[in-house]
Each structure stands twice: as structure tokens, then as C-alpha cells.
Design an enzyme around this catalytic site. Structure first.
Site, PDB file in Angstrom:
ATOM      1  CB  SER A  63      -0.935  -0.065   1.215  1.00 32.31           C
ATOM      2  OG  SER A  63      -1.826   0.984   1.224  1.00 32.31           O
ATOM      3  CB  ALA A 376     -10.441  10.841   8.605  1.00 33.79           C
ATOM      4  CB  SER A 502      -0.048   2.444  15.691  1.00 34.66           C
ATOM      5  OG  SER A 502       0.194   1.840  14.442  1.00 34.66           O
ATOM      6  N   GLY A 503      -2.024  -0.032  14.977  1.00 38.87           N
ATOM      7  CA  GLY A 503      -2.043  -1.441  14.574  1.00 38.87           C
ATOM      8  C   GLY A 503      -0.929  -1.756  13.596  1.00 38.87           C
TER       9      GLY A 503
HETATM   10  C1  16G Z   1      -4.280  -0.091   7.880  1.00 39.36           C
HETATM   11  C2  16G Z   1      -5.735  -0.167   7.521  1.00 39.36           C
HETATM   12  C3  16G Z   1      -6.365   1.209   7.504  1.00 39.36           C
HETATM   13  C4  16G Z   1      -6.102   1.934   8.805  1.00 39.36           C
HETATM   14  C5  16G Z   1      -4.639   1.923   9.163  1.00 39.36           C
HETATM   15  C6  16G Z   1      -4.443   2.435  10.576  1.00 39.36           C
HETATM   16  C7  16G Z   1      -6.837  -1.583   5.889  1.00 39.36           C
HETATM   17  C8  16G Z   1      -6.885  -2.048   4.456  1.00 39.36           C
HETATM   18  N1  16G Z   1      -5.892  -0.728   6.173  1.00 39.36           N
HETATM   19  O1  16G Z   1      -3.547   0.560   6.896  1.00 39.36           O
HETATM   20  O2  16G Z   1      -7.724   1.053   7.297  1.00 39.36           O
HETATM   21  O3  16G Z   1      -6.537   3.263   8.720  1.00 39.36           O
HETATM   22  O4  16G Z   1      -4.155   0.591   9.112  1.00 39.36           O
HETATM   23  O5  16G Z   1      -3.102   2.380  10.930  1.00 39.36           O
HETATM   24  O6  16G Z   1      -7.635  -1.992   6.727  1.00 39.36           O
HETATM   25  P1  16G Z   1      -2.660   2.540  12.432  1.00 39.36           P
HETATM   26  O7  16G Z   1      -3.289   1.445  13.236  1.00 39.36           O
HETATM   27  O8  16G Z   1      -1.174   2.471  12.396  1.00 39.36           O
HETATM   28  O9  16G Z   1      -3.120   3.889  12.893  1.00 39.36           O
HETATM   29 MG    MG Z   2      -3.766   1.066   0.326  1.00 37.67          MG
END
Ligand code: 16G
Ligand code: MG
Length: 534
Positions: A63, A376, A502-503
Site C-alpha cells: 500500500s 478520514a 497503532s495497529g
Molecule cells: C491499515 C488499515 C487502515 C487503517 C490503518 C491504521 C486496511 C486495508 N488498512 O492501513 O484502514 O486506517 O491501518 O493504521 O484496513 P494505524 O493502526 O497504524 O493507525
Molecule cells: Mg492502500
């Protein structure tokens, strides 16, 4: 079978690393992924067998990440993201310690999940433009060959195109379901282009839209789509399309750059009030923006796209005589408070808030007849329930005005890729709505004014101690932290703030908004200080 897997697995040794299937599958430096992709290939075949041989999709992409990264994720039969319960199985195989352990874990899953391995497995896959893609595809085909799966390599595709194809294939010969479309890349363009042409019939031309494709796979695919639509009706200027220079991917461009930096990608020369949009590296995410006559930059993010789409669809559904269909919007805690207020108060539609990650929003959206969901950051689409599909298909209009609205609604359903957020389909959706409303970006932007907000990334010793609840809007642990955040937030007019682990990165993210710019900044700093103590 066991011997074939062991033989093939020897070519794809596991590095000393713990892997987990996160919100976007496995994603990391590409050189660590060879064994992971091989093993996800095995799981894809098992998943297909568990689903009676229905086709499973596998996408190789990272991505918006840097060019050295890559990733892999699975697509379930209706084009949705992998069933959450199977994420753990993916991790089980990815973390098996040796070739023999891998076979043991693979056989363990067959027993545990009662999989009939005599069923023929079917898998399709595609990749984005990264240099590491072809080698990872080789690891994948080694796995699929080892277990005798049928497979088709679709080459370069956007992530949402692969989701579309999976759904097309699995809806081809069903008794009660209309096929989703022709299961080819060409079929994707034909379906969307026909819907777009129909919706733009008799609408005034809106001038050129400039699309920054992040130097990724979206560039050639958007060009192909534009070709299918025809220049007479879709005037697009594609920028950042250098897919033959891998180092340029997502560099100083793309949806993530624009959303986080809140400015134009340097390569863009936006003239005043011209519509611009940016995609990410696999084209499942889009944001719009424009520069005002005074040169000021304005972002039209996922919230603005959701509100635009929801208002248009609600009007269209009513005009078509289908007012019974339940329309709702799904957002996350990151949605600007002004957008939520606009949806509930001005549009009069319900809003549901879910944790971050497309799968959560998508799932919640499917509970409505027409569920509009957007993060967002620009991931999003619209889902239609079975009841909505059949009502839209079978309704008999009672007036010429209803007939026109109904025809447009049918075309809109075809324009939207409801399997997953799709930047190309979302781009056309926005273009259609602006044309129907006769709006430029400025009119669109003026529907509501975003509250000033700030996003801060906080490095912590161990992000796993931060446990959230209430769709990530409140922290349960560490104890006492939420109370501190609450008392700080209480000091600001229109103040709102939350912290969540964060995920995708080793960090905690803090979001804040308030009535004034300086206050939103101060609140974010204050909450970040509270979080940083752990
Ligand atoms: C991933 C997720 C996205 C989310 C982002 C949050 C998918 C396809 N992608 O990129 O939706 O906004 O994680 O990232 O589900 P974070 O947990 O680091 O804030
Ligand atoms: Mg993407």
C-alpha cells in the site's frame, strides 16, 4: 502432500522473526516475506477448500509504505477481507519454526477446521508495482503447486480490482445471485465505464481533474479506465505515474503524503479551484483537495467524501421512491466532529463509529441497506444489502422523475465497488456527484467546516499496555489514564481527544480537535505528554 510441502518449503526458509497478520495482512521489509508468502499460499488453498472450492484472492502489496516494504493479504469469496478468525491461522503457519513444524501446523488446521482436502482449491492473485513482487509471486506459486491448487496470476492490479475479480468469479453460477461482473480486468473497466457514462448523460462538463497516482499501480489502471470511459466525458490528467522507477513509489506524493502533510504533492501544479486527488500505492484509498484563489490549500478527505456520497445517495433513494431503505454512515474516532454533526443534524442520517481498519467499518456498513463508510484517511466505499439490491432492481417507478432517479441509482450501484474501498471507483463517484450537484470543490468544501485537529505519534516502551474500548475512543488501561485525558479535554471548548495503540507501527497515536487551532495543538501535546509517561 506432506513431502511435497516440506520439499517446497525448504526453498523458503523462515527468518528469525515473529509475524502477525494485522489490519492490513502481513506487511514489512520485503526481504523478510519470502517464507510468509509461501505459507499464506498454503493457507489460501485451505481457505478455498474450507469454502467448498470457492475462489480465494491473494494480494501482494504494501500500500502506502516505502518501496522496500511489501505485504500479503487474503480476500474472502465475496470480495471481502479475510474472516478475522482466520488471521490467527495465518500467523500460526507464518510462525511455524521449521519445515516439519509447518506441515504439523498445516495438518493441525485441517483437523481443527474439518477441512476436506479432496476439494479442489482455487486461488487468484495479483501484485502492485514493487520490485520485490515477482520473487514473492514465485514463493506463492511454489506453495500452490505443492498442494495442487488451481491458480490464476492476474499480474499487476490494484487491490480493489482483485477484490472485484474474486466476487465476480464466485457469483458467476449462483442460482439466486446476479453475477457481480465479468471476471476480467477488462470487465472491471467496462462495467464501471458504462455506469459512469450513464450517470454523466446530459451533465455539463466539469473541467479537468488531476490525479496523483503515487507512482504506483493506480497510474496505468486509471489510464486504462479513462480510455474505457472516453476522453469526451472524463477529462483526467494523471501525474506521478512513474512506475518504472520503483524508488519513486509513495515518495513525496500519494494520499498518505497529502493527508498527513496537509499540502500539495510537490510535483503537482494545481491551478486555483481545480479539482485534484491523490491515490495510495495500491489504489484503495483516495483524498481530494484544491487550492483557493488566494493559494490556500484545502483537503477534502474521507469524511468529506462520505458526507458527499451519503447526501447524494439519500436524495437519490428518496427520489426513486425507495424511502424505506435504511441509509447510514460508518466512521471511526478520527472522523472530524463537524462531519459527524453534519451527517446527524443536517442530513438526518445515523452514524456508527467502529475501531480503525477497513474490515470493521465494512462489517458495520453491511448492517444498513445502504452503508456509506469512510475512514478520514480516504479508505471507503458504499455497501448495499441484498434487500437493497433486489428493491433497486425490481421497483416499478410511479412517475417519470422516479424512473430517472431509479435509473441513476442502478447505474450508481454498478459504479461503486462494494467489495472494498476503491480509489478509482470512488474518484468517479465524486466526479458524478459534483456534476449532478453542479458543484466545484469549493462548494463541496463549504458544506461544513472541519474543527481544527492534530494527530501526534508518541513513542512508548510498550504500546500493548494501551487497551481501548468504545470504538477506540476511550482507554481502559493503563488505569487512570482516561481520567487524566478527560479532565484535560474538559478545559477546551469543543474539545475531543483520544489515544490508541497503532495497529501498524510501534507507537501510540493521539488525535485531538478543538474550536481553535492553537487549542487543538495544545490539547494534543497535553494528551501526548500523559501517554508518554508509560
Ligand atoms: C491499515 C488499515 C487502515 C487503517 C490503518 C491504521 C486496511 C486495508 N488498512 O492501513 O484502514 O486506517 O491501518 O493504521 O484496513 P494505524 O493502526 O497504524 O493507525
Ligand atoms: Mg492502500
Amino acid at each position: 502432500m506432506a513431502a511435497a510441502i516440506i520439499e517446497a518449503s525448504k526453498k523458503h526458509p523462515k527468518p528469525d522473526q515473529v509475524f502477525s497478520y494485522g489490519t492490513a495482512g502481513f506487511r514489512m521489509k520485503a526481504f523478510l516475506l519470502d517464507s510468509v508468502v509461501f505459507r499464506v499460499g498454503l493457507l489460501a488453498a485451505l481457505r478455498s477448500q474450507r469454502q467448498g472450492g470457492r475462489t480465494i484472492g491473494l494480494m501482494i502489496t504494501a500500500s502506502h509504505n516505502v518501496p522496500e516494504d511489501n505485504g500479503v493479504k487474503l480476500v474472502d469469496p465475496m470480495g471481502e477481507m479475510l474472516d478475522e478468525r482466520w488471521e490467527a491461522h495465518a500467523a500460526t503457519l507464518a510462525n511455524a519454526s521449521s519445515d516439519e513444524d509447518l506441515v504439523a501446523k498445516y495438518e493441525g488446521l485441517i483437523t481443527e477446521l474439518k477441512i476436506n482436502t479432496s476439494v479442489q482449491a482455487n486461488v487468484i492473485f495479483a501484485k502492485d508495482t514493487r520490485e520485490s513482487g515477482p520473487a514473492l509471486v514465485a514463493a506463492l506459486t511454489d506453495a500452490l503447486n505443492a498442494v495442487g491448487a488451481n491458480f490464476t496470476d492476474y499480474g499487476l492490479l490494484t487491490t480493489p480490482q482483485l477484490h472485484y475479480l474474486v466476487r465476480c468469479i464466485n457469483t458467476q453460477n449462483l442460482p439466486d445471485t446476479k453475477p457481480y461482473g465479468e471476471p476480467t480486468e477488462e470487465g472491471y473497466y467496462t462495467k464501471i465505464a458504462a455506469a459512469y457514462r450513464k450517470l454523466m448523460q446530459g451533465k455539463p462538463r466539469q473541467g479537468q481533474v488531476t490525479v496523483d497516482c503515487a507512482n504506483g499501480v493506480g497510474a496505468p489502471k486509471l489510464k486504462a479506465l479513462a480510455e474505457a470511459i472516453g476522453k469526451d466525458i472524463f477529462d483526467v490528467k494523471v501525474i506521478n505515474d512513474a512506475i518504472d522507477v520503483p524508488s519513486k513509489l509513495n515518495s513525496q506524493c500519494g494520499a498518505d503524503f497529502v493527508k498527513t502533510q496537509q499540502r500539495l504533492p510537490p510535483a503537482s501544479q494545481a491551478s486555483a479551484l481545480a479539482r485534484c486527488a491523490s491515490l495510495d500505492g495500491d489504489a484503495d484509498r483516495i483524498v481530494y483537495y484544491f487550492c483557493d484563489s488566494d493559494g490556500s490549500f484545502h483537503l477534502l478527505d474521507g469524511d468529506k467524501i462520505a458526507t458527499l456520497a451519503a447526501s447524494f445517495i439519500a436524495d437519490l433513494v428518496k427520489a426513486a421512491g425507495l424511502a424505506d431503505l435504511r441509509i447510514g454512515v460508518v466512521q471511526t474516532a478520527y472522523a472530524n466532529g463537524s462531519s459527524t454533526a453534519y451527517i446527524t443534524k443536517t442530513l438526518g442520517l445515523p452514524v456508527v463509529c467502529t475501531p480503525t481498519g477497513v474490515k470493521h467499518l465494512h462489517h458495520a456498513a453491511t448492517k444498513f441497506d445502504c452503508g456509506v463508510y469512510f475512514e478520514a484517511n480516504g479508505h471507503g466505499t458504499v455497501t448495499f444489502s441484498l434487500a437493497a439490491h433486489s428493491a433497486i432492481a425490481s421497483h416499478s417507478p410511479e412517475s417519470p422523475a422516479q424512473a430517472t432517479a431509479l435509473e441513476n441509482l442502478r447505474a450508481l450501484v454498478d459504479l461503486i465497488n462494494e467489495t472494498v474501498g476503491d480509489a478509482l471507483s470512488d474518484l468517479l463517484l465524486v466526479e458524478v456527484i459534483l456534476a449532478h450537484k453542479g458543484w466545484g470543490p469549493k462548494e463541496w468544501n463549504s458544506t461544513y467546516t472541519d474543527l481544527p485537529n492534530r494527530l501526534v505519534r508518541v513513542e512508548v516502551k510498550d504500546r500493548s499496555v494501551f487497551k481501548a474500548t468504545d470504538a477506540e475512543r476511550r482507554l481502559l488501561e493503563p488505569t487512570g489514564v482516561q481520567e487524566k485525558i478527560d479532565s484535560l479535554v474538559g478545559k477546551y471548548k469543543q474539545g475531543r481527544s483520544f489515544a490508541r495503540a497503532s495497529g501498524t507501527e510501534d507507537a501510540v497515536r493521539v488525535y485531538s480537535e478543538a474550536g481553535e487551532r492553537a487549542e487543538a495543538d495544545e490539547l494534543a501535546r497535553g494528551v501526548a505528554d500523559i501517554v508518554a509517561q508509560f
